[in-house]
Design a protein around this motif. Structure first.
Motif, PDB file in Angstrom:
ATOM      1  N   ALA A 177     139.177 102.042  29.213  1.00  9.25           N
ATOM      2  CA  ALA A 177     139.874 102.910  30.168  1.00  9.25           C
ATOM      3  C   ALA A 177     139.273 104.315  30.107  1.00  9.25           C
ATOM      4  CB  ALA A 177     141.362 102.957  29.862  1.00  9.25           C
ATOM      5  N   ILE A 178     138.080 104.458  30.656  1.00 12.35           N
ATOM      6  CA  ILE A 178     137.387 103.485  31.491  1.00 12.35           C
ATOM      7  C   ILE A 178     135.920 103.337  31.048  1.00 12.35           C
ATOM      8  CG2 ILE A 178     138.792 103.971  33.533  1.00 12.35           C
ATOM      9  CD1 ILE A 178     136.391 105.701  34.526  1.00 12.35           C
ATOM     10  N   ALA A 179     135.290 102.254  31.555  1.00  6.62           N
ATOM     11  CA  ALA A 179     133.842 102.126  31.470  1.00  6.62           C
ATOM     12  C   ALA A 179     133.257 102.546  32.814  1.00  6.62           C
ATOM     13  CB  ALA A 179     133.449 100.689  31.144  1.00  6.62           C
ATOM     14  N   GLN A 180     132.191 103.318  32.769  1.00  9.03           N
ATOM     15  CA  GLN A 180     131.615 103.874  33.999  1.00  9.03           C
ATOM     16  C   GLN A 180     130.676 102.868  34.665  1.00  9.03           C
ATOM     17  OE1 GLN A 180     129.660 107.411  32.642  1.00  9.03           O
ATOM     18  NE2 GLN A 180     131.553 108.384  31.991  1.00  9.03           N
ATOM     19  N   MET A 181     130.923 102.593  35.925  1.00  7.64           N
ATOM     20  CA  MET A 181     130.065 101.665  36.647  1.00  7.64           C
ATOM     21  C   MET A 181     128.648 102.198  36.802  1.00  7.64           C
ATOM     22  SD  MET A 181     132.639 100.096  39.543  1.00  7.64           S
ATOM     23  CE  MET A 181     133.595 101.596  39.776  1.00  7.64           C
ATOM     24  N   SER A 182     128.512 103.498  36.972  1.00  8.08           N
ATOM     25  CA  SER A 182     127.186 104.081  37.180  1.00  8.08           C
ATOM     26  C   SER A 182     126.309 103.978  35.947  1.00  8.08           C
ATOM     27  CB  SER A 182     127.336 105.559  37.566  1.00  8.08           C
ATOM     28  OG  SER A 182     128.090 106.250  36.592  1.00  8.08           O
ATOM     29  N   ALA A 183     126.907 103.744  34.783  1.00  7.99           N
ATOM     30  CA  ALA A 183     126.144 103.674  33.538  1.00  7.99           C
ATOM     31  C   ALA A 183     125.457 102.327  33.347  1.00  7.99           C
ATOM     32  CB  ALA A 183     127.063 103.951  32.348  1.00  7.99           C
ATOM     33  N   ARG A 184     125.905 101.306  34.082  1.00  7.80           N
ATOM     34  CA  ARG A 184     125.408  99.953  33.859  1.00  7.80           C
ATOM     35  C   ARG A 184     125.328  99.206  35.190  1.00  7.80           C
ATOM     36  NH1 ARG A 184     129.520 101.449  30.729  1.00  7.80           N
ATOM     37  NH2 ARG A 184     129.167 101.607  28.469  1.00  7.80           N
ATOM     38  N   GLN A 211     132.847 101.601  48.682  1.00  3.76           N
ATOM     39  CA  GLN A 211     131.881 100.532  48.929  1.00  3.76           C
ATOM     40  C   GLN A 211     131.160 100.128  47.653  1.00  3.76           C
ATOM     41  OE1 GLN A 211     131.604  98.720  51.522  1.00  3.76           O
ATOM     42  NE2 GLN A 211     129.830  97.505  50.892  1.00  3.76           N
ATOM     43  N   MET A 212     130.790 101.119  46.836  1.00  4.71           N
ATOM     44  CA  MET A 212     130.092 100.818  45.592  1.00  4.71           C
ATOM     45  C   MET A 212     130.941  99.946  44.684  1.00  4.71           C
ATOM     46  SD  MET A 212     129.784 101.641  42.124  1.00  4.71           S
ATOM     47  CE  MET A 212     130.579 103.244  41.923  1.00  4.71           C
ATOM     48  N   THR A 213     132.226 100.301  44.544  1.00  3.18           N
ATOM     49  CA  THR A 213     133.105  99.530  43.670  1.00  3.18           C
ATOM     50  C   THR A 213     133.317  98.128  44.220  1.00  3.18           C
ATOM     51  OG1 THR A 213     134.242 101.566  43.022  1.00  3.18           O
ATOM     52  CG2 THR A 213     135.360  99.490  42.549  1.00  3.18           C
ATOM     53  N   ARG A 214     133.487  98.013  45.520  1.00  2.06           N
ATOM     54  CA  ARG A 214     133.711  96.696  46.124  1.00  2.06           C
ATOM     55  C   ARG A 214     132.517  95.769  45.839  1.00  2.06           C
ATOM     56  NH1 ARG A 214     134.837  98.285  50.926  1.00  2.06           N
ATOM     57  NH2 ARG A 214     137.106  97.999  50.852  1.00  2.06           N
ATOM     58  N   GLU A 215     131.305  96.270  46.045  1.00  4.21           N
ATOM     59  CA  GLU A 215     130.125  95.451  45.791  1.00  4.21           C
ATOM     60  C   GLU A 215     129.961  95.170  44.295  1.00  4.21           C
ATOM     61  OE1 GLU A 215     126.476  96.633  47.613  1.00  4.21           O
ATOM     62  OE2 GLU A 215     127.392  97.065  49.558  1.00  4.21           O
ATOM     63  N   TYR A 216     130.222  96.175  43.467  1.00  6.89           N
ATOM     64  CA  TYR A 216     130.098  96.017  42.021  1.00  6.89           C
ATOM     65  C   TYR A 216     131.012  94.896  41.535  1.00  6.89           C
ATOM     66  CZ  TYR A 216     129.174  97.847  37.273  1.00  6.89           C
ATOM     67  OH  TYR A 216     128.758  98.012  35.974  1.00  6.89           O
ATOM     68  N   LEU A 217     132.244  94.889  42.011  1.00  7.92           N
ATOM     69  CA  LEU A 217     133.203  93.865  41.594  1.00  7.92           C
ATOM     70  C   LEU A 217     132.769  92.473  42.045  1.00  7.92           C
ATOM     71  CD1 LEU A 217     136.621  95.640  42.291  1.00  7.92           C
ATOM     72  CD2 LEU A 217     135.504  95.308  40.087  1.00  7.92           C
ATOM     73  N   THR A 218     132.227  92.382  43.237  1.00 10.87           N
ATOM     74  CA  THR A 218     131.782  91.082  43.740  1.00 10.87           C
ATOM     75  C   THR A 218     130.667  90.518  42.870  1.00 10.87           C
ATOM     76  OG1 THR A 218     132.362  91.701  46.014  1.00 10.87           O
ATOM     77  CG2 THR A 218     130.839  89.862  45.730  1.00 10.87           C
ATOM     78  N   GLU A 252     126.990  79.672  38.917  1.00 13.67           N
ATOM     79  CA  GLU A 252     125.847  79.548  39.808  1.00 13.67           C
ATOM     80  C   GLU A 252     124.893  80.708  39.591  1.00 13.67           C
ATOM     81  OE1 GLU A 252     127.157  79.860  43.871  1.00 13.67           O
ATOM     82  OE2 GLU A 252     128.651  81.366  43.374  1.00 13.67           O
ATOM     83  N   ARG A 253     123.713  80.581  40.109  1.00 12.46           N
ATOM     84  CA  ARG A 253     122.733  81.654  39.994  1.00 12.46           C
ATOM     85  C   ARG A 253     123.236  82.894  40.733  1.00 12.46           C
ATOM     86  NH1 ARG A 253     117.688  79.712  38.251  1.00 12.46           N
ATOM     87  NH2 ARG A 253     117.592  77.419  38.186  1.00 12.46           N
ATOM     88  N   LEU A 254     122.937  84.035  40.163  1.00 13.59           N
ATOM     89  CA  LEU A 254     123.451  85.291  40.707  1.00 13.59           C
ATOM     90  C   LEU A 254     122.589  85.752  41.874  1.00 13.59           C
ATOM     91  CD1 LEU A 254     125.541  87.538  40.436  1.00 13.59           C
ATOM     92  CD2 LEU A 254     124.020  88.678  38.813  1.00 13.59           C
ATOM     93  N   GLU A 255     123.205  85.763  43.048  1.00 10.26           N
ATOM     94  CA  GLU A 255     122.541  86.257  44.250  1.00 10.26           C
ATOM     95  C   GLU A 255     123.537  87.092  45.041  1.00 10.26           C
ATOM     96  OE1 GLU A 255     119.435  83.326  46.023  1.00 10.26           O
ATOM     97  OE2 GLU A 255     121.115  82.081  45.346  1.00 10.26           O
ATOM     98  N   PHE A 256     123.062  88.211  45.566  1.00  8.85           N
ATOM     99  CA  PHE A 256     123.942  89.090  46.333  1.00  8.85           C
ATOM    100  C   PHE A 256     123.094  90.010  47.196  1.00  8.85           C
ATOM    101  CE2 PHE A 256     126.345  93.032  46.965  1.00  8.85           C
ATOM    102  CZ  PHE A 256     127.530  92.527  47.499  1.00  8.85           C
ATOM    103  N   ALA A 257     123.534  90.215  48.427  1.00  7.46           N
ATOM    104  CA  ALA A 257     122.849  91.140  49.322  1.00  7.46           C
ATOM    105  C   ALA A 257     123.885  92.079  49.925  1.00  7.46           C
ATOM    106  CB  ALA A 257     122.111  90.381  50.424  1.00  7.46           C
ATOM    107  N   GLY A 258     123.875  93.339  49.480  1.00  2.26           N
ATOM    108  CA  GLY A 258     124.811  94.330  49.990  1.00  2.26           C
ATOM    109  C   GLY A 258     124.092  95.596  50.383  1.00  2.26           C
ATOM    110  N   SER A 259     124.853  96.605  50.721  1.00  2.37           N
ATOM    111  CA  SER A 259     124.244  97.872  51.118  1.00  2.37           C
ATOM    112  C   SER A 259     123.813  98.700  49.914  1.00  2.37           C
ATOM    113  CB  SER A 259     125.225  98.680  51.973  1.00  2.37           C
ATOM    114  OG  SER A 259     126.417  98.966  51.235  1.00  2.37           O
ATOM    115  N   ILE A 260     124.366  98.393  48.738  1.00  7.15           N
ATOM    116  CA  ILE A 260     124.036  99.135  47.510  1.00  7.15           C
ATOM    117  C   ILE A 260     123.313  98.254  46.506  1.00  7.15           C
ATOM    118  CG2 ILE A 260     125.011 100.388  45.537  1.00  7.15           C
ATOM    119  CD1 ILE A 260     127.277 101.283  47.448  1.00  7.15           C
ATOM    120  N   PHE A 261     123.811  97.039  46.291  1.00  6.94           N
ATOM    121  CA  PHE A 261     123.214  96.130  45.319  1.00  6.94           C
ATOM    122  C   PHE A 261     122.568  94.943  46.031  1.00  6.94           C
ATOM    123  CE2 PHE A 261     126.823  98.119  43.074  1.00  6.94           C
ATOM    124  CZ  PHE A 261     126.131  98.714  42.027  1.00  6.94           C
TER     125      PHE A 261
END
Length: 333
Positions: free
Chosen positions: A61-68, A113-120, A130-139
């Motif tokens: 509370a909390i871990a920073q998403m931008s760090a990883r 948007q960053m958090t939404r994509e990060y969580l997905t 399954e193999r990790l695949e994702f196409a978003g505006s940030i990741f």
């Protein structure tokens, strides 16, 4: 509502961390929580505590998403869940531009948007099905940008899955809170007010599904002299309102302004950003301290807790000004 303990203040002292964690487990706390800014990280202490305890839930509370990257966070959580037999609660936050760009050296992106994509991405990696695949505006995974080698390939973690890991998000702005309610398992507020929360959080929380967790971190100081206790927590409140961000972008200041303390916020910011931190702390009024923190004699704190129990909280993470207060706080729970 369960009782959690913030371990902010242990500062990497292994002996102190071990002692406090054991005391928390023995006195009935449900969970312990670590944080990070630009000093210690949030995960290493939890790995240490996992080896010393058997029951405590272990939260960030909390871990920073931008760090990883999301995949790095997934690797860490998968490992910790295996080591702790599934006791990890993952709390994530976007942090702010000063830390993201000034410390991590990466661009600060719009948190919704960053958090939404990060969580997905994170949930796919934790599921390990399954193999990790994702196409978003940030990741984009595998990476396919203009400087890509073209040799990246989708991978699946060989670790045991941890798809049921609770993921809580630190959010304060209305849009970010609404996103957290829609996309995560819970909310990690800071500077929560049991009297004013509806004006800032209520509309979004009304839409929260059953089982949604709300776990604010709350400053606490136990003592017979309530004024002295207030003085112990004023500097932390002043730091967040005055120093955790700039004059134009400070999420804590914006939140407390929405609570109805606009004039007080302006004065605290003026003093803090002007270099007079002592005066900024003194400018935090008693009413605001009492609104945001648990202070005073144990009987008074017990009365305060009755008000906190009336809201939607599922866990109250206390952050005492002194770890000698761990057992007394648990005694009035």
């Amino acid at each position: 509502m369960t009782l959690g303990l913030s371990l902010a203040g242990t500062h990497g002292d292994a002996a102190a961390l071990a002692a406090v964690a054991r005391r928390a487990e023995e006195s009935g706390y449900d969970s312990v929580w670590t944080n990070e800014a630009w000093g210690n990280d949030a995960f290493t202490p939890l790995a240490y505590i996992a080896a010393l305890t058997s029951r405590l839930r272990l939260g960030t509370a909390i871990a920073q998403m931008s760090a990883r990257t999301p995949a790095t966070t997934a690797m860490t959580v998968l490992t910790l869940q295996q080591m702790s037999q599934g006791r990890v609660v993952l709390g994530l936050g976007a942090s702010g531009p000063q830390v993201v760009e000034g410390w991590h050296g990466v661009p600060y992106r719009a948190p919704v948007q960053m958090t939404r994509e990060y969580l997905t991405v994170l949930r796919k990696a934790l599921a390990a099905t399954e193999r990790l695949e994702f196409a978003g505006s940030i990741f984009t995974i595998p990476y396919s940008g203009p400087d890509a080698t073209g040799q990246g390939r989708a991978l699946r973690s060989p670790m045991p899955a941890a798809a049921d890991t609770p993921i809580l998000v630190a959010a304060m702005g209305p849009k970010n809170v609404a996103m957290a309610v829609a996309e995560s398992d819970g909310l990690l507020p800071y500077l929560w007010s049991p009297t004013h929360w509806r004006g800032s959080w209520g509309e979004a929380l009304e839409k929260a599904p059953d089982g949604f967790q709300v776990a604010p971190t709350v400053l606490a100081c136990v003592g017979e002299d309530i004024d002295a206790c207030r003085d112990q927590v004023r500097p932390r409140i002043a730091l967040h309102i005055g120093g955790m961000g700039s004059r134009t972008k400070n999420f804590y200041a914006a939140l407390v302004t929405r609570y109805g303390y606009a004039e007080e916020v302006r004065r605290i910011q003026d003093l803090y950003l002007g270099g007079n931190r002592a005066a900024a702390s003194a400018a935090v009024p008693d009413q605001l301290v009492d609104d945001l923190a648990l202070v005073g004699p144990l009987a008074h704190i017990a009365d305060q807790l009755a008000l906190w129990r009336e809201g939607p909280l599922t866990t109250l993470i206390v952050e005492p000004t002194d770890f000698a207060m761990v057992e007394p706080i648990a005694s009035v729970w």
